[in-house]
Write a protein that holds these residues in place. Structure first.
Motif, PDB file in Angstrom:
ATOM      1  N   THR A 148       5.137  18.569  19.449  1.00 28.30           N
ATOM      2  CA  THR A 148       6.450  18.644  19.306  1.00 28.30           C
ATOM      3  C   THR A 148       7.316  18.559  20.183  1.00 28.30           C
ATOM      4  O   THR A 148       8.556  18.178  20.175  1.00 28.30           O
ATOM      5  CB  THR A 148       6.569  20.183  18.702  1.00 28.30           C
ATOM      6  N   TYR A 174       1.048  15.845  13.497  1.00 31.26           N
ATOM      7  CA  TYR A 174       0.225  17.065  13.394  1.00 31.26           C
ATOM      8  C   TYR A 174      -0.929  17.008  12.469  1.00 31.26           C
ATOM      9  O   TYR A 174      -1.936  17.654  12.681  1.00 31.26           O
ATOM     10  CB  TYR A 174       1.298  17.955  12.403  1.00 31.26           C
ATOM     11  N   TRP A 184       6.105  12.867  13.450  1.00 33.12           N
ATOM     12  CA  TRP A 184       6.079  14.335  13.909  1.00 33.12           C
ATOM     13  C   TRP A 184       5.069  14.768  13.012  1.00 33.12           C
ATOM     14  O   TRP A 184       4.024  15.339  13.545  1.00 33.12           O
ATOM     15  CB  TRP A 184       7.316  14.973  13.866  1.00 33.12           C
TER      16      TRP A 184
END
Length: 232
Positions: free
Chosen positions: A49, A23, A19
């Motif tokens: 997400t 990003y 995750w």
């Protein structure tokens, strides 16, 4: 609140790294792009997400998918990728809304943070491909009327998006493989857009990130299905 706390507690170290790594790739690509578009950045972050939650079989992912469809539809319209716009707003978003309903109705042993993985029969796969062929042919002529950029690639994206969204709604682990194929198509599609406008580069890397997440999604759902079968 308890649902959210339990959800985040269920994340493994690898999933958190995936995750945050997603990003990182998206934000770094944005920083080094001269023509910055914050809307593209927001869409990419929401999409990344959504995917990690969908990979976990968590219905929060479907709520975020609805938001991503709206963002992505607007971005696609700006580059005259009408196929992407119509596909995500007119098809993927309604199916994501339907998926929210089906996922909430089918939690695994009452655990709302994990959907029960389904086993689809052969006739349903045949129906899916029949519907997919019909949708794809119809969209080809619709997109042709709108002078859609990169018509063939956009039409292929419609097919892979439909199959992926359908399998997601039906709670099949193969949704992730279909989305992985769709990611490859979209990587190529947005590379073509980036060649004329560098502000679309984050979207290229966005779908590279999506590809990694979807591959993980298939692995995780396959393991989840085996585990659920042992307890059901």
């Amino acid at each position: 609140m308890k649902f959210l706390i339990d959800t985040f507690k269920s994340f493994t170290k690898f999933e958190i790294c995936l995750w945050l790594g997603s990003y990182f790739v998206i934000v770094v690509s944005f920083i080094f792009t001269s023509n910055k578009d914050y809307f593209n950045l927001a869409a990419s972050l929401v999409g990344a997400t959504a995917l990690i939650f969908v990979a976990k079989g968590n219905v929060i992912g479907q709520f975020l998918t609805v938001i991503f469809c709206v963002f992505y539809g607007i971005i696609s319209f700006s580059y005259q990728y009408y196929g992407e716009m119509i596909t995500y707003v007119g098809m993927s978003m309604p199916i994501a809304i339907a998926s929210i309903v089906t996922w909430l109705r089918n939690p695994f042993e009452g655990n709302k943070s994990e959907v029960k993985v389904a086993h689809l029969k052969l006739r349903e796969y045949l129906l899916m491909f029949l519907l997919g062929a019909f949708v794809t042919i119809a969209f080809y002529f619709i997109l042709k009327v709108f002078n859609t950029n990169n018509l063939i690639t956009s039409t292929l994206s419609v097919l892979t998006s439909f199959i992926a969204a359908y399998l997601t709604m039906r709670r099949s682990e193969y949704y992730a493989l279909a989305y992985a194929f769709n990611d490859i198509v979209l990587i190529f599609l947005w590379i073509l857009a980036t060649m004329s406008n560098l502000s679309y580069l984050p979207l290229v890397l966005c779908f590279v990130v999506f590809l990694a997440n979807d591959i993980y999604g298939f692995i995780h759902w396959s393991k989840t299905k085996k585990r659920q079968n042992l307890f059901s």
